[in-house]
Design a protein around this motif. Sequence first.
Motif, PDB file in Angstrom:
ATOM      1  N   LEU A 280       0.822  -1.205   0.000  1.00 32.22           N
ATOM      2  CA  LEU A 280       0.000   0.000   0.000  1.00 32.22           C
ATOM      3  C   LEU A 280       0.860   1.261   0.000  1.00 32.22           C
ATOM      4  N   ALA A 281       1.964   1.243   0.748  1.00 33.48           N
ATOM      5  CA  ALA A 281       2.870   2.407   0.775  1.00 33.48           C
ATOM      6  C   ALA A 281       3.488   2.653  -0.608  1.00 33.48           C
ATOM      7  N   ALA A 282       3.843   1.578  -1.305  1.00 34.79           N
ATOM      8  CA  ALA A 282       4.407   1.723  -2.649  1.00 34.79           C
ATOM      9  C   ALA A 282       3.385   2.301  -3.613  1.00 34.79           C
ATOM     10  N   GLU A 283       2.142   1.853  -3.480  1.00 32.85           N
ATOM     11  CA  GLU A 283       1.085   2.350  -4.351  1.00 32.85           C
ATOM     12  C   GLU A 283       0.801   3.832  -4.088  1.00 32.85           C
ATOM     13  N   LEU A 284       0.803   4.223  -2.830  1.00 30.79           N
ATOM     14  CA  LEU A 284       0.493   5.605  -2.475  1.00 30.79           C
ATOM     15  C   LEU A 284       1.625   6.566  -2.828  1.00 30.79           C
ATOM     16  N   SER A 285       2.873   6.102  -2.684  1.00 30.57           N
ATOM     17  CA  SER A 285       4.012   7.011  -2.831  1.00 30.57           C
ATOM     18  C   SER A 285       4.709   6.921  -4.180  1.00 30.57           C
ATOM     19  N   GLY A 286       4.549   5.774  -4.864  1.00 33.87           N
ATOM     20  CA  GLY A 286       5.287   5.561  -6.102  1.00 33.87           C
ATOM     21  C   GLY A 286       6.721   5.131  -5.875  1.00 33.87           C
ATOM     22  N   ALA A 287       7.118   4.901  -4.613  1.00 30.15           N
ATOM     23  CA  ALA A 287       8.477   4.476  -4.293  1.00 30.15           C
ATOM     24  C   ALA A 287       8.663   3.000  -4.637  1.00 30.15           C
ATOM     25  N   SER A 288       9.909   2.567  -4.724  1.00 35.10           N
ATOM     26  CA  SER A 288      10.232   1.181  -5.042  1.00 35.10           C
ATOM     27  C   SER A 288       9.666   0.242  -3.978  1.00 35.10           C
ATOM     28  N   ARG A 289       8.924  -0.740  -4.422  1.00 33.96           N
ATOM     29  CA  ARG A 289       8.356  -1.723  -3.494  1.00 33.96           C
ATOM     30  C   ARG A 289       9.476  -2.483  -2.771  1.00 33.96           C
ATOM     31  N   ASN A 290      10.524  -2.822  -3.512  1.00 32.56           N
ATOM     32  CA  ASN A 290      11.624  -3.560  -2.897  1.00 32.56           C
ATOM     33  C   ASN A 290      12.366  -2.707  -1.868  1.00 32.56           C
ATOM     34  N   ARG A 291      12.561  -1.419  -2.184  1.00 35.61           N
ATOM     35  CA  ARG A 291      13.235  -0.525  -1.222  1.00 35.61           C
ATOM     36  C   ARG A 291      12.396  -0.390   0.042  1.00 35.61           C
ATOM     37  N   LEU A 292      11.091  -0.230  -0.111  1.00 37.65           N
ATOM     38  CA  LEU A 292      10.208  -0.122   1.044  1.00 37.65           C
ATOM     39  C   LEU A 292      10.180  -1.428   1.846  1.00 37.65           C
ATOM     40  N   TYR A 293      10.214  -2.555   1.146  1.00 38.19           N
ATOM     41  CA  TYR A 293      10.201  -3.847   1.838  1.00 38.19           C
ATOM     42  C   TYR A 293      11.471  -4.017   2.671  1.00 38.19           C
ATOM     43  N   ASP A 294      12.630  -3.679   2.066  1.00 35.22           N
ATOM     44  CA  ASP A 294      13.883  -3.779   2.814  1.00 35.22           C
ATOM     45  C   ASP A 294      13.866  -2.868   4.043  1.00 35.22           C
ATOM     46  N   LEU A 295      13.353  -1.646   3.869  1.00 34.69           N
ATOM     47  CA  LEU A 295      13.286  -0.699   4.978  1.00 34.69           C
ATOM     48  C   LEU A 295      12.348  -1.202   6.071  1.00 34.69           C
ATOM     49  N   ALA A 296      11.209  -1.762   5.652  1.00 37.45           N
ATOM     50  CA  ALA A 296      10.250  -2.292   6.625  1.00 37.45           C
ATOM     51  C   ALA A 296      10.852  -3.451   7.423  1.00 37.45           C
ATOM     52  N   LEU A 297      11.626  -4.312   6.737  1.00 36.21           N
ATOM     53  CA  LEU A 297      12.291  -5.412   7.434  1.00 36.21           C
ATOM     54  C   LEU A 297      13.297  -4.889   8.450  1.00 36.21           C
ATOM     55  N   GLU A 298      14.040  -3.844   8.067  1.00 37.20           N
ATOM     56  CA  GLU A 298      14.987  -3.230   9.001  1.00 37.20           C
ATOM     57  C   GLU A 298      14.270  -2.719  10.243  1.00 37.20           C
ATOM     58  N   LYS A 299      13.155  -2.045  10.027  1.00 32.62           N
ATOM     59  CA  LYS A 299      12.382  -1.506  11.152  1.00 32.62           C
ATOM     60  C   LYS A 299      11.866  -2.626  12.046  1.00 32.62           C
ATOM     61  N   LYS A 300      11.379  -3.703  11.417  1.00 34.54           N
ATOM     62  CA  LYS A 300      10.852  -4.833  12.179  1.00 34.54           C
ATOM     63  C   LYS A 300      11.945  -5.503  13.005  1.00 34.54           C
ATOM     64  N   ASN A 301      13.118  -5.696  12.386  1.00 35.58           N
ATOM     65  CA  ASN A 301      14.229  -6.346  13.094  1.00 35.58           C
ATOM     66  C   ASN A 301      14.730  -5.494  14.253  1.00 35.58           C
ATOM     67  N   LYS A 302      14.794  -4.188  14.040  1.00 34.75           N
ATOM     68  CA  LYS A 302      15.231  -3.287  15.117  1.00 34.75           C
ATOM     69  C   LYS A 302      14.247  -3.315  16.282  1.00 34.75           C
ATOM     70  N   ALA A 303      12.951  -3.370  15.928  1.00 29.46           N
ATOM     71  CA  ALA A 303      11.916  -3.388  16.975  1.00 29.46           C
ATOM     72  C   ALA A 303      11.993  -4.659  17.823  1.00 29.46           C
ATOM     73  N   GLN A 304      12.487  -5.767  17.226  1.00 31.85           N
ATOM     74  CA  GLN A 304      12.566  -7.035  17.938  1.00 31.85           C
ATOM     75  C   GLN A 304      13.820  -7.156  18.776  1.00 31.85           C
ATOM     76  N   ASP A 305      14.845  -6.332  18.459  1.00 28.38           N
ATOM     77  CA  ASP A 305      16.113  -6.410  19.211  1.00 28.38           C
ATOM     78  C   ASP A 305      15.943  -5.885  20.636  1.00 28.38           C
TER      79      ASP A 305
END
Length: 305
Positions: A280-305
């Motif tokens: 949904l973020a990629a659709e709304l912003s036009g940003a790279s889906r893969n870039r957003l996915y990598d960033l989201a994974l980083e955020k998720k991993n940091k939140a779990q640390d």
Amino acid sequence: MNIDASLLLQAAAAAAGGQQYPAATLYVVATPIGNLADISLRAVHVLGLVDAVACEDTRVSAGLLRHLGLHKPLIKLHQHNEHEASADLLARLQQGERIAYISDAGTPAISDPGAVLVAAVAAAGLRVLPLPGASSTVTALSVAGDTAAEGFEFAGFLPTKTAERRNALQALTGSRRSQVLFEAPHRIEALLALLAELCPEQTVTVCRELTKQFETVHTAPAASLPAWLAADAQRERGEFVLVLHAVRANQAAADELPAETLRTLDLLLRELPLKQAVSLAAELSGASRNRLYDLALEKKNKAQD
């Protein structure tokens, strides 16, 4: 080139005949992507053993079988009749026949037809056995030298409509994984121009006519590719496989996304599962889906640390 079919079949039987090849089985057989010498002895043995060969184009497959000195009943199974043909082949398999499926070139059921047939046979409780071999995807990746890649993704042919094509390609840029694309000769100029526009600094490996006499492999920044193509008219001929190289982790981090895009992603991640939020973020912003996915994974991993 003429070959001694009897000697070839004897060699294939000697090399591969010791393994069991059960009846009532679908054999998914990879065939050469250009150079006929790339077929495996095991593939030759199985093609000689089966009761019939299902294939994408009977003219192409008949030529291959003739080259191997084989004569088998050929059954058409292509993108326009895959469901109907699969039902007929399933009935033959249930009667105990061995059936091979081959596409025009390479490994079936990836970009070519075959997945519907494989799923139907497996759902009926019958065996499906793969015979590995040539694959243009893996062949291109092997000569791309993408040292930054954290795996790869197969994109295949992009949409033909201009807006959909741009959006699909934009979603592939900036990834930490290699992206493998297919392209036809009449669209290669437009694709390279779009790559030069959307990701000029990203490295691309262009593979043309892989394994064939006039094979070309060229690796360069996307910005330089339109001029490279235009420098020689022969470069527009043939079938193309492209590898869009990965962006290194530190480079991706430096490629800052707009603050509004980051805020949108954060808000969506609070309310939705990761993949849904990214889509949904990629659709709304036009940003790279893969870039957003990598960033989201980083955020998720940091939140779990």
